[in-house]
Every structure is written in structure tokens, then in C-alpha cells.
Design a protein around this motif. Structure first.
Motif, PDB file in Angstrom:
ATOM      1  N   LEU A   1       0.845  -1.193   0.000  1.00  0.00           N
ATOM      2  CA  LEU A   1       0.000   0.000   0.000  1.00  0.00           C
ATOM      3  C   LEU A   1       0.877   1.238   0.000  1.00  0.00           C
ATOM      4  O   LEU A   1       1.661   1.459   0.926  1.00  0.00           O
ATOM      5  CB  LEU A   1      -0.923   0.007   1.223  1.00  0.00           C
ATOM      6  CG  LEU A   1      -1.875   1.194   1.362  1.00  0.00           C
ATOM      7  CD1 LEU A   1      -2.866   1.219   0.200  1.00  0.00           C
ATOM      8  CD2 LEU A   1      -2.622   1.137   2.683  1.00  0.00           C
ATOM      9  N   GLU A   2       0.784   2.006  -1.075  1.00  0.00           N
ATOM     10  CA  GLU A   2       1.487   3.283  -1.199  1.00  0.00           C
ATOM     11  C   GLU A   2       2.975   3.148  -0.885  1.00  0.00           C
ATOM     12  O   GLU A   2       3.540   3.896  -0.089  1.00  0.00           O
ATOM     13  CB  GLU A   2       0.836   4.347  -0.302  1.00  0.00           C
ATOM     14  CG  GLU A   2      -0.584   4.677  -0.705  1.00  0.00           C
ATOM     15  CD  GLU A   2      -1.226   5.723   0.193  1.00  0.00           C
ATOM     16  OE1 GLU A   2      -0.577   6.116   1.181  1.00  0.00           O
ATOM     17  OE2 GLU A   2      -2.358   6.140  -0.086  1.00  0.00           O
ATOM     18  N   GLY A   3       3.611   2.169  -1.510  1.00  0.00           N
ATOM     19  CA  GLY A   3       5.059   2.002  -1.393  1.00  0.00           C
ATOM     20  C   GLY A   3       5.528   1.259  -0.161  1.00  0.00           C
ATOM     21  O   GLY A   3       6.735   1.146   0.073  1.00  0.00           O
ATOM     22  N   VAL A   4       4.616   0.745   0.649  1.00  0.00           N
ATOM     23  CA  VAL A   4       4.983   0.064   1.884  1.00  0.00           C
ATOM     24  C   VAL A   4       4.356  -1.320   1.896  1.00  0.00           C
ATOM     25  O   VAL A   4       3.179  -1.491   1.547  1.00  0.00           O
ATOM     26  CB  VAL A   4       4.510   0.847   3.130  1.00  0.00           C
ATOM     27  CG1 VAL A   4       4.913   0.129   4.413  1.00  0.00           C
ATOM     28  CG2 VAL A   4       5.075   2.269   3.110  1.00  0.00           C
ATOM     29  N   ASN A   5       5.165  -2.344   2.280  1.00  0.00           N
ATOM     30  CA  ASN A   5       4.651  -3.701   2.456  1.00  0.00           C
ATOM     31  C   ASN A   5       4.287  -3.923   3.924  1.00  0.00           C
ATOM     32  O   ASN A   5       5.053  -3.568   4.829  1.00  0.00           O
ATOM     33  CB  ASN A   5       5.700  -4.737   2.040  1.00  0.00           C
ATOM     34  CG  ASN A   5       5.786  -4.884   0.535  1.00  0.00           C
ATOM     35  OD1 ASN A   5       4.780  -4.780  -0.162  1.00  0.00           O
ATOM     36  ND2 ASN A   5       6.983  -5.111   0.026  1.00  0.00           N
ATOM     37  N   TYR A   6       3.119  -4.537   4.152  1.00  0.00           N
ATOM     38  CA  TYR A   6       2.663  -4.850   5.500  1.00  0.00           C
ATOM     39  C   TYR A   6       2.518  -6.368   5.634  1.00  0.00           C
ATOM     40  O   TYR A   6       1.941  -7.022   4.768  1.00  0.00           O
ATOM     41  CB  TYR A   6       1.318  -4.161   5.782  1.00  0.00           C
ATOM     42  CG  TYR A   6       1.410  -2.656   5.807  1.00  0.00           C
ATOM     43  CD1 TYR A   6       1.724  -1.976   6.975  1.00  0.00           C
ATOM     44  CD2 TYR A   6       1.200  -1.905   4.643  1.00  0.00           C
ATOM     45  CE1 TYR A   6       1.833  -0.591   7.008  1.00  0.00           C
ATOM     46  CE2 TYR A   6       1.308  -0.526   4.661  1.00  0.00           C
ATOM     47  CZ  TYR A   6       1.621   0.128   5.850  1.00  0.00           C
ATOM     48  OH  TYR A   6       1.736   1.495   5.868  1.00  0.00           O
ATOM     49  N   TRP A   7       3.032  -6.887   6.767  1.00  0.00           N
ATOM     50  CA  TRP A   7       3.044  -8.333   6.942  1.00  0.00           C
ATOM     51  C   TRP A   7       2.688  -8.722   8.375  1.00  0.00           C
ATOM     52  O   TRP A   7       3.018  -8.024   9.335  1.00  0.00           O
ATOM     53  CB  TRP A   7       4.418  -8.907   6.605  1.00  0.00           C
ATOM     54  CG  TRP A   7       4.554 -10.370   6.959  1.00  0.00           C
ATOM     55  CD1 TRP A   7       5.188 -10.909   8.032  1.00  0.00           C
ATOM     56  CD2 TRP A   7       4.015 -11.459   6.223  1.00  0.00           C
ATOM     57  NE1 TRP A   7       5.072 -12.267   8.028  1.00  0.00           N
ATOM     58  CE2 TRP A   7       4.347 -12.641   6.909  1.00  0.00           C
ATOM     59  CE3 TRP A   7       3.253 -11.562   5.040  1.00  0.00           C
ATOM     60  CZ2 TRP A   7       3.975 -13.900   6.470  1.00  0.00           C
ATOM     61  CZ3 TRP A   7       2.899 -12.829   4.606  1.00  0.00           C
ATOM     62  CH2 TRP A   7       3.252 -13.967   5.301  1.00  0.00           C
ATOM     63  N   ALA A   8       1.991  -9.841   8.507  1.00  0.00           N
ATOM     64  CA  ALA A   8       1.734 -10.492   9.785  1.00  0.00           C
ATOM     65  C   ALA A   8       1.642 -11.984   9.514  1.00  0.00           C
ATOM     66  O   ALA A   8       1.262 -12.406   8.406  1.00  0.00           O
ATOM     67  CB  ALA A   8       0.440  -9.978  10.414  1.00  0.00           C
TER      68      ALA A   8
END
Length: 373
Positions: free
Chosen positions: A318-325
Motif C-alpha cells: 500500500l502506497e510504497g509500503v509492504n505490510y506483513w503479519a
């Protein structure tokens, strides 16, 4: 004569009179024509010259409010207001704004946000303050401006690939709820040119103008009639008078606004409908019902932006950022709703198509930091 004057372009009576003379060759005197037009029914004039919306607002019947039917937090109203004084922030001079949320029954300001310029964020913050302190409302009745109707607040439609009962992915259109769904059960919008439909908010801002704005040293008035003689000296020297440098700082404005709102709620005596000479705080306490609390995790969603994203090996992008869990592993290849708190890129809430929170994802989980210890 009516044909030329009853026009949405709003020509003057003199203009309509001259057009009439040109058309018929001879007409009654200007004074006679002027008197005739000014005595036409007011609704007829407004309908043709001001338009359908203004005609509806000024001529259709209105609801006579029965305050005994309302309790505290039954209905909230909200609007923006621009103050008539100058403040300075980062070297810039401007007139500041407030986004306020008011309890309709008691006139108590239950939430507010000072603003350089109001927008969807200031609206969300003001409502967040109100709901976090006093619980959710039954109804929100708000301004008709575009910032109040934006997707962040109203929600939007999106398409997600979800698994059917056979485990096969199918594209489904879902409703991504906005902040209003957290704050209240229902939302209605005020009609244009119909300020009275927002309850006491307009009169409250009138009181703010008189007892708050005029007390600020940098008061400049709302128009040329109200403007003090030396107002221009805030911007430049004029008529051999030196430029003024006693500008009101932004930080002082924020503190003064908070103090004034507290004073208004606790000390302003109302004589209006249902107030009986009491302060907003007094009426709010008397009309309070059991609080409708909102779960903190759910309330946090009100200050987030939502986008549909597909889960990949490194999470959602999202908007240049990866989010992980770790909980995202079982959703790889499937669509989810990513909700990120406004102004916070470090964390995102991952929700399914029904809006249920699946997990909290961290930003840049797999980005190499250079720390080899």
C-alpha cells in the motif's frame, strides 16, 4: 417585464425595464415597472431568480422540534467555522478554522478539532473525540459539503475475490464502511441554504464570533464593515503606521479555543427551546442515557483509510509500503481490505470482506536493516 426580470441570471430591474422597452416599443414609467416587480409574490421571485434549492429551503414547511423526544447523544450535528482573527504558524498568517461536533439536545460541544483548513481528517478527529468520550450516537446530521461526503467518512464500494462454499475464488462487490458507521447508527445531510436544519450549530458559532473572536488581539472582522481600522497593519505598513508584529501564535489559539469550549459547555446560559436557562453541561447530564460504548479497536478504524489489496508472499502493498503479519499466510492469493491509520505508516489493520479484523500487520517486516548482530 416578468420574462426579462424573472431570470436565473438575476438581471437588475433597470436592465429588465430597458429590454422591455426595446421589445414593445413603449412601456409604463420605470417607477411603475419597479413597483410592479417588487410586489410580485416572494416565492415566485425566489423560484425563478434564485433556483429550486433556495426556493425549497425558504418556502416549504419546517419541522417544529419537540425537545422532550431527544436525549443526550441521540443526535449529533457538525460543521466548520472560520474565525475572524489572524494566527501565525510557521511564518504564515491566516484565519483559523474549527470543526465542531455538537449534541443537538443540550448544545454541548462534545468534540472539536482546530484546523488550518478543515477536511475529512478534522471531521474524523472531532467525531472520534465525541464518541470516545460519550459513546456512539443514534443519528448524525451534518453539513452538505464535499468533505463531509468523502469516501473516508461515507465508505465506498470495492471488489474482492472471496472463497465460496466450494473453496473457489469468486469476485464479489462489497461495501467498505467509512468512519460514520463507527460513530452512529444513521447519517443524514443538511439541505443546502438550510442552516436551521443543523439545530443550534449556526447560533452557537454566532456566539463564538461575539465572545471568542472579538476577544482575540488580532481580530480583523468578517467583512469591511466589521474590520478594525488597523487590521491591514498585520500585513504591511500603511499611512505612516508601522507594521504590527503582535501576531497571535497558533499554539495560543489552540489553548484558548479549548478553554473557550470548556467555558461554553459549563457556563453559557441558554434560554432557547428545551434549555430552561441551563448550561449545556447541565442539560447534557440531565438528559444522559446509558452510554453506547464502541470497542477501541473498532473506533480506531474511524481514523483509517481503506483500500482493497491482494495478499502476496511479502504481505500487502500500500502506497510504497509492504505490510506483513504471520496470520496473512493463509490468505496469500486472496483479497483483503487494508485499513491504515491516518498519519501512521508503521501499522495497518487487515480486514476481510465483512469488515472483521483479521490481524495487525507491521510495515516493512522483511526490509533489510543493516543490523547484522
Amino acid at each position: 417585464l416578468e420574462y426579462y426580470w424573472l431570470d436565473p441570471r438575476r438581471p437588475s430591474i433597470r436592465h429588465a425595464y430597458l429590454n422591455t422597452c426595446d421589445h414593445v416599443g413603449k412601456a409604463p414609467s420605470y417607477a411603475t415597472c419597479k413597483r410592479y416587480l417588487e410586489n410580485l409574490p416572494k416565492p415566485l421571485i425566489e423560484y425563478h431568480r434564485l433556483g429550486q434549492t433556495k426556493f425549497d429551503a425558504g418556502n416549504y414547511p419546517y419541522i417544529e422540534r419537540n425537545m422532550s423526544l431527544y436525549h443526550a447523544m441521540d443526535q449529533l450535528v457538525s460543521d466548520h467555522h472560520r474565525f475572524d482573527f489572524l494566527v501565525e504558524r510557521e511564518g504564515n498568517l491566516f484565519r483559523p478554522w474549527i470543526t465542531a461536533v455538537q449534541d443537538f439536545r443540550s448544545a454541548k460541544i462534545v468534540g472539536f478539532c482546530p484546523a488550518v483548513y478543515p477536511n475529512a481528517v478534522t471531521i474524523a478527529v472531532a467525531f472520534y473525540m465525541a464518541v470516545s468520550r460519550y459513546g456512539s450516537a443514534k443519528l448524525i446530521h451534518i453539513d452538505n459539503g464535499k468533505d463531509y461526503r468523502c469516501q473516508v467518512l461515507n465508505g465506498k464500494k470495492g471488489k474482492l475475490v472471496v472463497l465460496n462454499k466450494d473453496g473457489i475464488g469468486e469476485e464479489e462487490e462489497v461495501r467498505i464502511e467509512g468512519a460514520y458507521s463507527v460513530f452512529a447508527e444513521r447519517v443524514t445531510f443538511a439541505k443546502p441554504y438550510h442552516g436551521s436544519s443543523k439545530g443550534r450549530m449556526e447560533r452557537t458559532f454566532g456566539t463564538f464570533c461575539e465572545y471568542f473572536s472579538r476577544e482575540i488581539p488580532t481580530y480583523v472582522g468578517s467583512n469591511t464593515v466589521e474590520r478594525p481600522e488597523d487590521a491591514e497593519l498585520f500585513f504591511r505598513a500603511i499611512n505612516k503606521k508601522a507594521k504590527r508584529h503582535d501576531i497571535y501564535p497558533w499554539e495560543d489559539y489552540v489553548r484558548a479555543l479549548a478553554a473557550f469550549v470548556e467555558w461554553w459547555n459549563s457556563s453559557w446560559i441558554h434560554t432557547g427551546n428545551g434549555m430552561d436557562g441551563k448550561s449545556p453541561d447541565q442539560v447534557f447530564a440531565e438528559q444522559a442515557v446509558e452510554m453506547r460504548p464502541v470497542d477501541p479497536d473498532v473506533l480506531a478504524l474511524a481514523l483509517s483509510r481503506s483500500e482493497v489489496r491482494r495478499v502476496r508472499r511479502n504481505g500487502v502493498h500500500l502506497e510504497g509500503v509492504n505490510y506483513w503479519a504471520e496470520g496473512l499466510i493463509e490468505y496469500i492469493g486472496r483479497d483483503v481490505v487494508v485499513r491504515r491509520l491516518i498519519g501512521n505508516q508503521d501499522e495497518a489493520l487487515i480486514c476481510d470482506a465483512k469488515g472483521r479484523v483479521l490481524c495487525h500487520a507491521r510495515a516493512d517486516w522483511f526490509v533489510e536493516t543493516g543490523d547484522l548482530g
